[in-house]
Enzyme design. Sequence first.
Site, PDB file in Angstrom:
ATOM      1  N   ASP A  90       0.820  -1.217   0.000  1.00 42.65           N
ATOM      2  CA  ASP A  90       0.000   0.000   0.000  1.00 42.65           C
ATOM      3  C   ASP A  90       0.850   1.262   0.000  1.00 42.65           C
ATOM      4  O   ASP A  90       0.342   2.360  -0.210  1.00 42.65           O
ATOM      5  CB  ASP A  90      -0.969   0.010   1.180  1.00 42.65           C
ATOM      6  CG  ASP A  90      -0.270  -0.037   2.530  1.00 42.65           C
ATOM      7  OD1 ASP A  90       0.506   0.877   2.829  1.00 42.65           O
ATOM      8  OD2 ASP A  90      -0.533  -0.985   3.303  1.00 42.65           O
ATOM      9  N   ASP A 110       7.142  -6.334  -2.864  1.00 45.99           N
ATOM     10  CA  ASP A 110       5.840  -6.917  -2.544  1.00 45.99           C
ATOM     11  C   ASP A 110       5.460  -7.888  -3.655  1.00 45.99           C
ATOM     12  O   ASP A 110       5.633  -7.583  -4.835  1.00 45.99           O
ATOM     13  CB  ASP A 110       4.774  -5.830  -2.401  1.00 45.99           C
ATOM     14  CG  ASP A 110       3.494  -6.357  -1.783  1.00 45.99           C
ATOM     15  OD1 ASP A 110       3.185  -5.969  -0.648  1.00 45.99           O
ATOM     16  OD2 ASP A 110       2.793  -7.163  -2.430  1.00 45.99           O
ATOM     17  N   ASP A 141       8.631 -12.174  -5.090  1.00 51.10           N
ATOM     18  CA  ASP A 141       8.602 -12.889  -3.819  1.00 51.10           C
ATOM     19  C   ASP A 141       9.634 -12.304  -2.857  1.00 51.10           C
ATOM     20  O   ASP A 141      10.837 -12.317  -3.129  1.00 51.10           O
ATOM     21  CB  ASP A 141       8.888 -14.367  -4.085  1.00 51.10           C
ATOM     22  CG  ASP A 141       8.859 -15.217  -2.835  1.00 51.10           C
ATOM     23  OD1 ASP A 141       8.454 -14.712  -1.770  1.00 51.10           O
ATOM     24  OD2 ASP A 141       9.237 -16.397  -2.920  1.00 51.10           O
ATOM     25  N   GLY A 142       9.155 -11.804  -1.709  1.00 48.98           N
ATOM     26  CA  GLY A 142      10.056 -11.211  -0.734  1.00 48.98           C
ATOM     27  C   GLY A 142      11.025 -12.205  -0.127  1.00 48.98           C
ATOM     28  O   GLY A 142      12.163 -11.849   0.211  1.00 48.98           O
ATOM     29  N   ASP A 160       6.671  -5.548   6.424  1.00 49.10           N
ATOM     30  CA  ASP A 160       5.320  -4.981   6.500  1.00 49.10           C
ATOM     31  C   ASP A 160       4.387  -5.936   5.772  1.00 49.10           C
ATOM     32  O   ASP A 160       4.013  -5.717   4.627  1.00 49.10           O
ATOM     33  CB  ASP A 160       5.332  -3.591   5.863  1.00 49.10           C
ATOM     34  CG  ASP A 160       3.960  -2.941   5.825  1.00 49.10           C
ATOM     35  OD1 ASP A 160       3.003  -3.517   6.378  1.00 49.10           O
ATOM     36  OD2 ASP A 160       3.843  -1.856   5.225  1.00 49.10           O
ATOM     37  N   SER A 161       4.030  -7.008   6.452  1.00 49.59           N
ATOM     38  CA  SER A 161       3.306  -8.099   5.804  1.00 49.59           C
ATOM     39  C   SER A 161       1.885  -8.214   6.332  1.00 49.59           C
ATOM     40  O   SER A 161       1.522  -7.607   7.341  1.00 49.59           O
ATOM     41  CB  SER A 161       4.033  -9.424   6.043  1.00 49.59           C
ATOM     42  OG  SER A 161       3.890  -9.812   7.400  1.00 49.59           O
ATOM     43  N   PRO A 167       0.310 -15.856   1.136  1.00 47.16           N
ATOM     44  CA  PRO A 167       1.611 -15.432   0.610  1.00 47.16           C
ATOM     45  C   PRO A 167       2.596 -14.978   1.677  1.00 47.16           C
ATOM     46  O   PRO A 167       3.804 -14.994   1.441  1.00 47.16           O
ATOM     47  CB  PRO A 167       1.229 -14.261  -0.321  1.00 47.16           C
ATOM     48  CG  PRO A 167      -0.191 -14.486  -0.684  1.00 47.16           C
ATOM     49  CD  PRO A 167      -0.819 -15.120   0.532  1.00 47.16           C
TER      50      PRO A 167
END
EC number: 2.5.1.16
Length: 285
Positions: A90, A110, A141-142, A160-161, A167
């Site tokens: 976001d 993200d 993919d982080g 920040d998940s 995921p």
Amino acid sequence: MTTNDSWFTEHFQATGSAIGFRITGKLDEVQSPFQKIEIYNSTDWGKLMVIDGALMLTSRDNFLYHEMISHPALFTHTAPKCVVIIGGGDCGTLREVLKHPDIEQVTQCDIDEQVTRMAEKHFPELCTSNNDPRATLLFSDGVAYMTDCPTNSVDVIIVDSTDPVGPAKGLFNRTFYESCFRALKNDGLLVQQSESPLALLELIKEMRHEMSKAGFKAFKTLPFPQPCYPTGWWSVTLSSKQPNANFAFRQTDAQTKPFDTLYYNAHLHHGVLVPPPFIAHALGE
């Protein structure tokens, strides 16, 4: 999650509770390869972003989360220059990080580009730093990004998940934390959202245990209000590679910061370092 003509209601099985927001309608919806993202308009809380039925943010109270996952860690580090954000689609956390003028490089990774595109469309106030030349936005993919991140290259990693399901599940285990540990410089810090300290202390303890197995030596969990999340109370957990870290922060810099915040300040930072007794007892502080 349930909706009718006038209410969005989210039920929390883990806490035996629910929260509701009076809405005027759905503004948008997209099904990405990873999750369903919905935007609602509410009567009192502005817009709502909902992912797979779980409320992620509201226009009214998102500043609490975004400021607390960013500024305490950045003012605790002695001189942060290079920051990595895992998740954060976001872009509210990115905005807060780039308020710090001495930050030179921020990479945000993200997995779902649609979260960012929906934020740009419906929460443009969160995306004001997306075109900052110091920012690089990646959509991948982080976990894989951190696996490939160069050793000793990062000052602060911000995870920040979403909740540890779907995921984001891979962002809460030893393997991921080992990648973070390796990528951080010796004085580096990891900060991660760590759920509700009122209802999910066992999850926080498990996170710390996994971080410890990965090599991190010291931890500090910071609670703060978050009305739109389960129990209305949330937390972030800071982790250090240094065994004697006391998480003292640059108080003068925080007091004289050259930018505005709505929640965070130096006095609050000083206070949040002292946990309520029940948290201190549960976490062994």
